[in-house]
Design a protein around this motif. Sequence first.
Motif, short mmCIF file in Angstrom:
data_model
loop_
_atom_site.label_atom_id
_atom_site.label_comp_id
_atom_site.label_asym_id
_atom_site.label_seq_id
_atom_site.Cartn_x
_atom_site.Cartn_y
_atom_site.Cartn_z
N ILE A 275 -3.07 -1.31 -0.35
CA ILE A 275 -4.01 -1.48 -1.17
C ILE A 275 -4.25 -2.42 -2.31
O ILE A 275 -2.41 -3.84 -2.33
N ALA A 276 -4.90 -3.12 -2.20
CA ALA A 276 -5.24 -4.64 -2.91
C ALA A 276 -5.58 -4.45 -4.40
O ALA A 276 -6.38 -3.31 -5.21
N ILE A 277 -5.71 -5.75 -5.04
CA ILE A 277 -5.55 -5.90 -6.32
C ILE A 277 -7.21 -6.20 -6.31
O ILE A 277 -7.61 -7.46 -5.16
N SER A 278 -8.14 -5.57 -7.17
CA SER A 278 -9.53 -6.22 -6.97
C SER A 278 -9.40 -7.56 -8.15
O SER A 278 -9.36 -7.19 -9.48
N THR A 279 -10.14 -8.03 -7.86
CA THR A 279 -10.76 -9.62 -8.35
C THR A 279 -12.33 -10.05 -8.80
O THR A 279 -13.08 -10.04 -7.89
N ASN A 280 -12.93 -10.79 -9.90
CA ASN A 280 -14.21 -11.53 -9.82
C ASN A 280 -13.96 -12.87 -9.69
O ASN A 280 -14.10 -13.57 -9.37
N ILE A 281 -12.21 -12.99 -9.01
CA ILE A 281 -12.13 -14.74 -8.63
C ILE A 281 -13.30 -15.70 -7.99
O ILE A 281 -13.65 -14.26 -6.66
N PRO A 282 -14.05 -16.79 -7.71
CA PRO A 282 -14.49 -16.44 -6.69
C PRO A 282 -14.27 -17.23 -5.18
O PRO A 282 -14.63 -18.78 -5.42
#
Length: 337
Positions: free
Chosen positions: A162-169
């Motif tokens: 299971i991953a962590i989702s982010t908006n980091i570009p």
Amino acid sequence: MRRGWIWIAVLLAALAAVIQAQPLRPAEVRAALEPVYNRALPAALRIETIPEGTGSGFFISPSGLVLTAYHVVEGSRSLRVVNARREAFPAELVGYDEFRDLAVLRTQVREAVPFLPLETAISPRPGEPLLAIGNSRGEFIAPRYGLVNTVERDIFPFFNSIAISTNIPLAPGDSGGPVLNQAGRVVAVVVAIGQPNGVFESFLSPLLGLDELLTQLQAGRRRDVPYIGVQLSQIDDETAALLGIPKQGVLIRGLLRGGAAERAGLRGLVVRRENGRDFYEFDVILEADGRPFNDVTSLQRYIRSKEVGDSVTLTVRRGNQTFRVELRLTPNPLRSG
């Protein structure tokens, strides 16, 4: 009058909650995390591999142990890491966990090196600002800022855990880099980017609860994702009609050479033409260890939850016959040799 003051207090509390819930602006995120980047920079690394490749990583011990993403170093003939002062150090793979896409390297450092502390007890929260450090877009050990979308993102089969989702570009070259919280502790490692719903997301392998695993990797544990060595296909309405079978189980479309299924004599889909007619030969997996499976993802997930060397018993239908076969799970047969 007292009730009026109570309502005002309630409204102020609600307004404060709304203000608190507003996401931080990019400039605010950068301002909060730029000092973290400056402190972490001496321990951040560029990883260079042969065959040619570039990734990111970071020191996790003064003796020069490095944490990165396994896919950055997988299959490499030689490795080296480069620090922020452009000093290069030879490196070798110590241990890895393909399931979580993590790897530990050992570098040949001449003296104690700065390293980053790991956060394995506290998970990031949605909306929390995070800093990633990487080497994409031709930049060298550069900062990337963003916010957490969710901490339980499922992107299987591209990432098994299971991953962590982010908006980091993030971009290619950032994989393996550290992701730090405002306390300057590493909460995750960069593993993937994508647009699964048409919206850009970057994905992280979390370190929460991994103390024992990280100790094992430093001691040399190497965990491959297990395979049975088959290419699978869903039995949809069209496939069921073409093959004349019920929508039950999962079709074996092909076999991977050297895999457990091939050695056990299972069959992939073959078409024979006789007297102007097509005849199909194939096997269908109905169950694994007595559990029925009717979709590819569920069966793959079950197999990959096991360890290489474990055995699994498949219930298989071939024509009008149903039989069981026991397979010993292996690493990806396409990587053998």
